[in-house]
Design an enzyme around this catalytic site. Structure first.
Site, PDB file in Angstrom:
ATOM      1  N   LEU A   1       0.876  -1.173   0.000  1.00 27.21           N
ATOM      2  CA  LEU A   1       0.000   0.000   0.000  1.00 27.21           C
ATOM      3  C   LEU A   1       0.910   1.218   0.000  1.00 27.21           C
ATOM      4  CD1 LEU A   1      -2.767  -0.808   2.683  1.00 27.21           C
ATOM      5  CD2 LEU A   1      -2.972  -0.971   0.198  1.00 27.21           C
ATOM      6  N   ASP A   2       0.563   2.223  -0.806  1.00 30.76           N
ATOM      7  CA  ASP A   2       1.346   3.457  -0.796  1.00 30.76           C
ATOM      8  C   ASP A   2       1.362   4.055   0.606  1.00 30.76           C
ATOM      9  OD1 ASP A   2       1.765   3.221  -3.504  1.00 30.76           O
ATOM     10  OD2 ASP A   2       0.254   4.697  -4.073  1.00 30.76           O
ATOM     11  N   THR A   3       2.363   4.871   0.867  1.00 26.98           N
ATOM     12  CA  THR A   3       2.518   5.494   2.188  1.00 26.98           C
ATOM     13  C   THR A   3       1.238   6.195   2.641  1.00 26.98           C
ATOM     14  OG1 THR A   3       4.899   5.780   1.902  1.00 26.98           O
ATOM     15  CG2 THR A   3       3.809   7.237   3.493  1.00 26.98           C
TER      16      THR A   3
ATOM     17  N   THR B   1      -1.836   5.691   1.609  1.00 29.41           N
ATOM     18  CA  THR B   1      -3.041   4.855   1.590  1.00 29.41           C
ATOM     19  C   THR B   1      -3.264   4.169   2.932  1.00 29.41           C
ATOM     20  OG1 THR B   1      -2.729   4.455  -0.771  1.00 29.41           O
ATOM     21  CG2 THR B   1      -4.226   2.978   0.378  1.00 29.41           C
TER      22      THR B   1
END
Length: 216
Positions: free
Chosen positions: A53-55, A57
């Protein structure tokens, strides 16, 4: 303590906070890697994140509690049998109520701007299904169900496919429109042969409510 959404002998699903990167940033600062031992919960091994997961998100992140489980879960993602449901707030309003975005993605980089993903015919195929849920204050809450799991897929598909970038996205939209990139991993279903599936749901976080979306 990071909230636990699902737990059994081979799987953990945590409710990842927004702005917490999975790996330690080069510039330093907190990361999930620093807190992974907290998530042993009596097991001898540290659990291992199965996907990314992106930072920015928030929401459902699956971790495997042993190497055999990690291999099984990796295969489930590769075989595209995992159901992923995201909720995102996009800028503006949408003309259609639902649809499917099919845009292949490729990575580019430059010394000035760093790297980013762009739509490209020769890129890796990427498909996202979406539907409009609600609108408020010039923003729209959208459900995204990605079939593929390309880097920044939903972010690029929102900006280039919908023509409506995620609010707060500093790369594909406008950082000033929200406190972060407004994307939340709301649901995850991972089938398992001979066992009940891993099922996890994460409620909308408070910063979605602050922008007018307290409920799905």
């Amino acid at each position: 303590m990071i909230p636990i959404l699902y737990e059994d002998g081979e799987a953990l699903v945590i409710d990842k906070p927004a702005r917490l990167p999975l790996e330690r940033p080069r510039a330093g600062g907190a990361s999930l890697a620093d807190r992974i031992s907290e998530l042993r919960l009596g097991f001898q091994r540290d659990p291992v994140p199965v996907h990314r997961l992106d930072t920015d998100t928030s929401g459902c992140l699956l971790l495997a509690r042993n190497p055999k489980a990690l291999k099984r879960f990796n295969k489930a993602f590769e075989d595209r049998v995992v159901e992923k449901r995201y909720l995102g707030i996009v800028e503006g309003t949408l003309n259609d109520s639902e649809g499917t975005i099919t845009l292949s993605l490729s990575k580019i980089s430059s010394a000035e701007a760093g790297w980013r993903m762009i739509p490209a015919k020769k890129g890796k195929p990427a498909t996202t299904h979406w539907r409009q849920i609600a609108s408020a204050g010039g923003l729209t809450l959208v459900e995204f169900r990605p079939e593929t799991g390309r880097t920044h897929q939903i972010r690029v598909h929102a900006a280039s496919g919908l023509g409506a970038p995620l609010a707060g996205d500093p790369v594909y939209g406008n950082r000033a429109t929200a406190p972060r990139t407004m994307l939340h991993a709301a649901g995850l279903v991972v089938p398992r042969e001979g066992k009940s599936p891993v099922v996890a749901l994460s409620p909308l976080p408070p910063d979605f409510a602050q922008l007018g979306f307290a409920h799905e």
